[in-house]
Design a protein around this motif. Structure first.
Motif, PDB file in Angstrom:
ATOM      1  N   ARG A 141       4.036   3.710   7.174  1.00  0.00           N
ATOM      2  CA  ARG A 141       5.043   4.452   6.423  1.00  0.00           C
ATOM      3  C   ARG A 141       4.851   4.219   4.932  1.00  0.00           C
ATOM      4  NH1 ARG A 141      11.240   3.283   6.772  1.00  0.00           N
ATOM      5  NH2 ARG A 141      11.089   2.956   4.558  1.00  0.00           N
ATOM      6  N   VAL A 142       4.516   5.279   4.216  1.00  0.00           N
ATOM      7  CA  VAL A 142       4.259   5.205   2.788  1.00  0.00           C
ATOM      8  C   VAL A 142       5.510   5.664   2.047  1.00  0.00           C
ATOM      9  CG1 VAL A 142       2.847   6.083   0.898  1.00  0.00           C
ATOM     10  CG2 VAL A 142       1.793   5.590   3.123  1.00  0.00           C
ATOM     11  N   ARG A 143       5.977   4.825   1.143  1.00  0.00           N
ATOM     12  CA  ARG A 143       7.133   5.196   0.310  1.00  0.00           C
ATOM     13  C   ARG A 143       6.683   6.077  -0.848  1.00  0.00           C
ATOM     14  NH1 ARG A 143      10.606  -0.351  -0.432  1.00  0.00           N
ATOM     15  NH2 ARG A 143      10.803  -0.852   1.771  1.00  0.00           N
ATOM     16  N   THR A 144       5.670   5.625  -1.582  1.00  0.00           N
ATOM     17  CA  THR A 144       5.122   6.398  -2.695  1.00  0.00           C
ATOM     18  C   THR A 144       3.623   6.182  -2.771  1.00  0.00           C
ATOM     19  OG1 THR A 144       5.437   4.605  -4.297  1.00  0.00           O
ATOM     20  CG2 THR A 144       7.241   6.199  -4.088  1.00  0.00           C
ATOM     21  N   ALA A 145       2.935   7.155  -3.342  1.00  0.00           N
ATOM     22  CA  ALA A 145       1.493   7.065  -3.581  1.00  0.00           C
ATOM     23  C   ALA A 145       1.201   7.894  -4.822  1.00  0.00           C
ATOM     24  CB  ALA A 145       0.718   7.584  -2.378  1.00  0.00           C
ATOM     25  N   ARG A 146       0.495   7.295  -5.783  1.00  0.00           N
ATOM     26  CA  ARG A 146       0.261   8.022  -7.026  1.00  0.00           C
ATOM     27  C   ARG A 146      -0.886   7.411  -7.808  1.00  0.00           C
ATOM     28  NH1 ARG A 146       2.441   4.955 -11.175  1.00  0.00           N
ATOM     29  NH2 ARG A 146       3.812   3.283 -10.472  1.00  0.00           N
ATOM     30  N   ALA A 147      -1.378   8.183  -8.783  1.00  0.00           N
ATOM     31  CA  ALA A 147      -2.317   7.655  -9.762  1.00  0.00           C
ATOM     32  C   ALA A 147      -1.539   6.765 -10.714  1.00  0.00           C
ATOM     33  CB  ALA A 147      -2.992   8.794 -10.517  1.00  0.00           C
ATOM     34  N   LEU A 148      -2.145   5.702 -11.145  1.00  0.00           N
ATOM     35  CA  LEU A 148      -1.473   4.725 -12.001  1.00  0.00           C
ATOM     36  C   LEU A 148      -1.744   5.063 -13.467  1.00  0.00           C
ATOM     37  CD1 LEU A 148       0.257   2.189 -11.806  1.00  0.00           C
ATOM     38  CD2 LEU A 148      -1.853   0.855 -11.806  1.00  0.00           C
ATOM     39  N   ARG A 149      -0.775   5.709 -14.099  1.00  0.00           N
ATOM     40  CA  ARG A 149      -0.919   6.136 -15.493  1.00  0.00           C
ATOM     41  C   ARG A 149      -0.369   5.120 -16.485  1.00  0.00           C
ATOM     42  NH1 ARG A 149      -0.631  10.423 -12.375  1.00  0.00           N
ATOM     43  NH2 ARG A 149      -2.014  12.154 -12.788  1.00  0.00           N
ATOM     44  N   ARG A 169      -5.789   4.393 -19.844  1.00  0.00           N
ATOM     45  CA  ARG A 169      -6.863   5.398 -19.945  1.00  0.00           C
ATOM     46  C   ARG A 169      -8.167   4.805 -20.453  1.00  0.00           C
ATOM     47  NH1 ARG A 169      -2.504   8.330 -22.075  1.00  0.00           N
ATOM     48  NH2 ARG A 169      -3.313   8.057 -24.182  1.00  0.00           N
ATOM     49  N   THR A 170      -8.114   3.640 -21.089  1.00  0.00           N
ATOM     50  CA  THR A 170      -9.344   3.048 -21.632  1.00  0.00           C
ATOM     51  C   THR A 170      -9.803   1.811 -20.870  1.00  0.00           C
ATOM     52  OG1 THR A 170      -8.050   1.773 -23.242  1.00  0.00           O
ATOM     53  CG2 THR A 170      -8.882   3.940 -23.949  1.00  0.00           C
ATOM     54  N   ALA A 171      -9.044   1.369 -19.882  1.00  0.00           N
ATOM     55  CA  ALA A 171      -9.417   0.178 -19.108  1.00  0.00           C
ATOM     56  C   ALA A 171     -10.631   0.447 -18.220  1.00  0.00           C
ATOM     57  CB  ALA A 171      -8.240  -0.295 -18.276  1.00  0.00           C
ATOM     58  N   SER A 172     -10.805   1.691 -17.806  1.00  0.00           N
ATOM     59  CA  SER A 172     -11.905   2.093 -16.918  1.00  0.00           C
ATOM     60  C   SER A 172     -12.116   3.585 -17.094  1.00  0.00           C
ATOM     61  CB  SER A 172     -11.527   1.792 -15.462  1.00  0.00           C
ATOM     62  OG  SER A 172     -12.439   2.379 -14.556  1.00  0.00           O
ATOM     63  N   ASP A 173     -13.191   4.097 -16.536  1.00  0.00           N
ATOM     64  CA  ASP A 173     -13.371   5.553 -16.553  1.00  0.00           C
ATOM     65  C   ASP A 173     -12.571   6.225 -15.439  1.00  0.00           C
ATOM     66  OD1 ASP A 173     -15.139   4.363 -14.714  1.00  0.00           O
ATOM     67  OD2 ASP A 173     -16.575   6.004 -14.862  1.00  0.00           O
ATOM     68  N   HIS A 174     -11.917   5.435 -14.596  1.00  0.00           N
ATOM     69  CA  HIS A 174     -11.050   5.944 -13.526  1.00  0.00           C
ATOM     70  C   HIS A 174      -9.652   5.379 -13.721  1.00  0.00           C
ATOM     71  CE1 HIS A 174     -14.416   6.948 -10.635  1.00  0.00           C
ATOM     72  NE2 HIS A 174     -15.044   6.176 -11.490  1.00  0.00           N
ATOM     73  N   LEU A 175      -8.642   6.164 -13.350  1.00  0.00           N
ATOM     74  CA  LEU A 175      -7.290   5.617 -13.240  1.00  0.00           C
ATOM     75  C   LEU A 175      -7.179   4.919 -11.885  1.00  0.00           C
ATOM     76  CD1 LEU A 175      -5.025   8.532 -14.526  1.00  0.00           C
ATOM     77  CD2 LEU A 175      -5.649   6.418 -15.737  1.00  0.00           C
ATOM     78  N   GLY A 176      -6.370   3.910 -11.825  1.00  0.00           N
ATOM     79  CA  GLY A 176      -6.117   3.246 -10.551  1.00  0.00           C
ATOM     80  C   GLY A 176      -5.202   4.106  -9.685  1.00  0.00           C
ATOM     81  N   THR A 177      -5.087   3.732  -8.442  1.00  0.00           N
ATOM     82  CA  THR A 177      -4.135   4.380  -7.529  1.00  0.00           C
ATOM     83  C   THR A 177      -3.289   3.284  -6.911  1.00  0.00           C
ATOM     84  OG1 THR A 177      -5.631   4.329  -5.642  1.00  0.00           O
ATOM     85  CG2 THR A 177      -5.701   6.292  -7.005  1.00  0.00           C
ATOM     86  N   VAL A 178      -2.070   3.649  -6.550  1.00  0.00           N
ATOM     87  CA  VAL A 178      -1.155   2.656  -5.991  1.00  0.00           C
ATOM     88  C   VAL A 178      -0.364   3.289  -4.859  1.00  0.00           C
ATOM     89  CG1 VAL A 178       0.651   3.140  -7.684  1.00  0.00           C
ATOM     90  CG2 VAL A 178       0.581   0.917  -6.586  1.00  0.00           C
ATOM     91  N   VAL A 179      -0.122   2.509  -3.822  1.00  0.00           N
ATOM     92  CA  VAL A 179       0.780   2.941  -2.751  1.00  0.00           C
ATOM     93  C   VAL A 179       1.814   1.844  -2.543  1.00  0.00           C
ATOM     94  CG1 VAL A 179      -0.889   4.389  -1.526  1.00  0.00           C
ATOM     95  CG2 VAL A 179      -0.619   2.025  -0.855  1.00  0.00           C
ATOM     96  N   ASP A 180       2.999   2.267  -2.184  1.00  0.00           N
ATOM     97  CA  ASP A 180       4.060   1.363  -1.785  1.00  0.00           C
ATOM     98  C   ASP A 180       4.356   1.714  -0.342  1.00  0.00           C
ATOM     99  OD1 ASP A 180       6.241  -0.303  -1.546  1.00  0.00           O
ATOM    100  OD2 ASP A 180       7.542   0.873  -2.856  1.00  0.00           O
ATOM    101  N   LEU A 181       4.178   0.766   0.558  1.00  0.00           N
ATOM    102  CA  LEU A 181       4.373   1.084   1.979  1.00  0.00           C
ATOM    103  C   LEU A 181       5.148   0.003   2.694  1.00  0.00           C
ATOM    104  CD1 LEU A 181       1.930  -0.744   3.553  1.00  0.00           C
ATOM    105  CD2 LEU A 181       0.580   1.048   2.519  1.00  0.00           C
ATOM    106  N   ASP A 182       5.710   0.392   3.820  1.00  0.00           N
ATOM    107  CA  ASP A 182       6.420  -0.532   4.699  1.00  0.00           C
ATOM    108  C   ASP A 182       5.468  -0.956   5.803  1.00  0.00           C
ATOM    109  OD1 ASP A 182       8.938  -0.422   3.445  1.00  0.00           O
ATOM    110  OD2 ASP A 182       9.414   1.439   4.493  1.00  0.00           O
ATOM    111  N   ILE A 183       5.441  -2.268   6.071  1.00  0.00           N
ATOM    112  CA  ILE A 183       4.597  -2.753   7.170  1.00  0.00           C
ATOM    113  C   ILE A 183       5.431  -3.558   8.147  1.00  0.00           C
ATOM    114  CG2 ILE A 183       2.400  -2.707   5.996  1.00  0.00           C
ATOM    115  CD1 ILE A 183       2.766  -5.649   5.375  1.00  0.00           C
TER     116      ILE A 183
END
Length: 158
Positions: free
Chosen positions: A125-133, A144-158
């Motif tokens: 069960r995923v609560r949220t999932a998004r690019a980390l801006r 935006r300058t830490a890497s050439d990619h933005l990170g991604t994050v999910v918040d989920l229930d386990i």
């Protein structure tokens, strides 16, 4: 929550290298976590190759790893292709990307494509999932300058 999960126990999962002779060998690093209340969760990182044929091979290996896991799986990383690519379609056999396709991650300075993701097995069960801006204490300009990619994050229930 993560601290409570790790305290209960963690077991490394054997490393798999797709092509150890490649200029940039690719692998899957994974750990199996004990979760409060019983059960396990496999958490894994992956970085697919730049070449399509290598990405497809690596994706097939990842799918087999997920099928053998015997527990829910969270796998995140740089997939080097969008959701319509052949390796992503292979991963779709056992994993899903809970973020919206518009959560672009690349290039970080002006994201136009989603080539990074945290994928999960069905049933988690995923609560949220998004690019980390941005993050608390970290301005968007720094993200935006830490890497050439933005990170991604999910918040989920386990």
């Amino acid at each position: 929550m993560a601290a409570r999960v790790v305290r209960r126990g963690m077991e490394p999962v054997a490393q798999v290298l797709s092509d150890p002779q490649a200029v940039y060998p690719r692998g899957i690093a994974a750990v199996r976590l004990s979760v409060p209340g019983g059960g396990q969760l496999m958490v894994s990182t992956i970085h697919l190759a730049l070449q399509q044929d290598n990405r497809v091979t690596h994706a097939r290996e990842a799918v087999e790893r997920v099928r053998r896991a015997g527990c829910p799986v969270v796998m995140g990383g740089d997939l080097n292709e969008t959701a319509d690519g052949p390796a992503r379609r292979i991963l779709d056999e056992v994993l899903r990307d809970p973020a919206e396709p518009t959560e672009h991650t690349f290039p970080a300075t002006r994201p136009r494509r989603r080539i990074d993701a945290v994928l999960v097995t069905p049933g988690l069960r995923v609560r949220t999932a998004r690019a980390l801006r941005s993050a608390p204490g970290v301005p968007a300009a720094r993200m935006r300058t830490a890497s050439d990619h933005l990170g991604t994050v999910v918040d989920l229930d386990i």
